[in-house]
Design an enzyme around this catalytic site. Structure first.
Site, mmCIF file in Angstrom:
data_model
loop_
_atom_site.group_PDB
_atom_site.id
_atom_site.type_symbol
_atom_site.label_atom_id
_atom_site.label_comp_id
_atom_site.label_asym_id
_atom_site.label_seq_id
_atom_site.Cartn_x
_atom_site.Cartn_y
_atom_site.Cartn_z
ATOM 1 N N ILE A 1 0.846 -1.203 0.000
ATOM 2 C CA ILE A 1 0.000 0.000 0.000
ATOM 3 C C ILE A 1 0.876 1.246 0.000
ATOM 4 C CG2 ILE A 1 -1.677 1.325 1.345
ATOM 5 C CD1 ILE A 1 -2.777 -1.473 2.277
ATOM 6 N N HIS A 2 1.917 1.226 0.809
ATOM 7 C CA HIS A 2 2.867 2.339 0.860
ATOM 8 C C HIS A 2 3.519 2.543 -0.511
ATOM 9 C CE1 HIS A 2 5.748 5.085 2.646
ATOM 10 N NE2 HIS A 2 6.744 4.343 2.227
ATOM 11 N N ALA A 3 3.869 1.459 -1.181
ATOM 12 C CA ALA A 3 4.474 1.532 -2.515
ATOM 13 C C ALA A 3 3.516 2.178 -3.510
ATOM 14 C CB ALA A 3 4.874 0.132 -2.983
#
Length: 110
Positions: free
Chosen positions: A75-77
């Site tokens: 999700i961060h990516a």
């Protein structure tokens, strides 16, 4: 699962590089160094292309029935990718604005 982390970190790396180069392009444009600014945008777009290809590979794998573990790093990516895309667009706009600004500012004498 390790492959999912490796993919996520690769996406973060390429998207982060694209964002950083976009910011550097804006800084170059601020100094009216448009050749450097455009060069950095071109590099940022290549980094973004690599990041986007990683995302495309994930999507195509999912479409083929290959399930991916969704975790906070992935999700961060994805957040990094989105931010990089926006930053490149902003860099192009800032370069354009600085080009216009250079035309209307009085010339400095050496």
């Amino acid at each position: 699962m390790d492959n999912n982390y490796e993919t996520s970190f690769g996406l973060i790396l390429n998207a982060g590089n694209a964002k950083s180069k976009s910011l550097m392009a804006i800084e170059a444009a601020r100094e009216f160094d448009f050749e450097e600014a455009y060069s950095l945008v071109k590099e940022a777009e290549e980094d973004l292309r690599l990041a986007h290809q990683t995302q495309t590979d994930l999507i195509q794998g999912e479409a083929r029935g290959e399930k991916s573990d969704i975790n906070i790093i992935l999700i961060h990516a994805q957040d990094h990718l989105t931010t990089a895309m926006i930053m490149i667009d902003q860099a192009k706009e800032f370069i354009h604005v600085y080009e216009l600004l250079q035309k209307v500012l009085p010339k400095e004498e050496d």
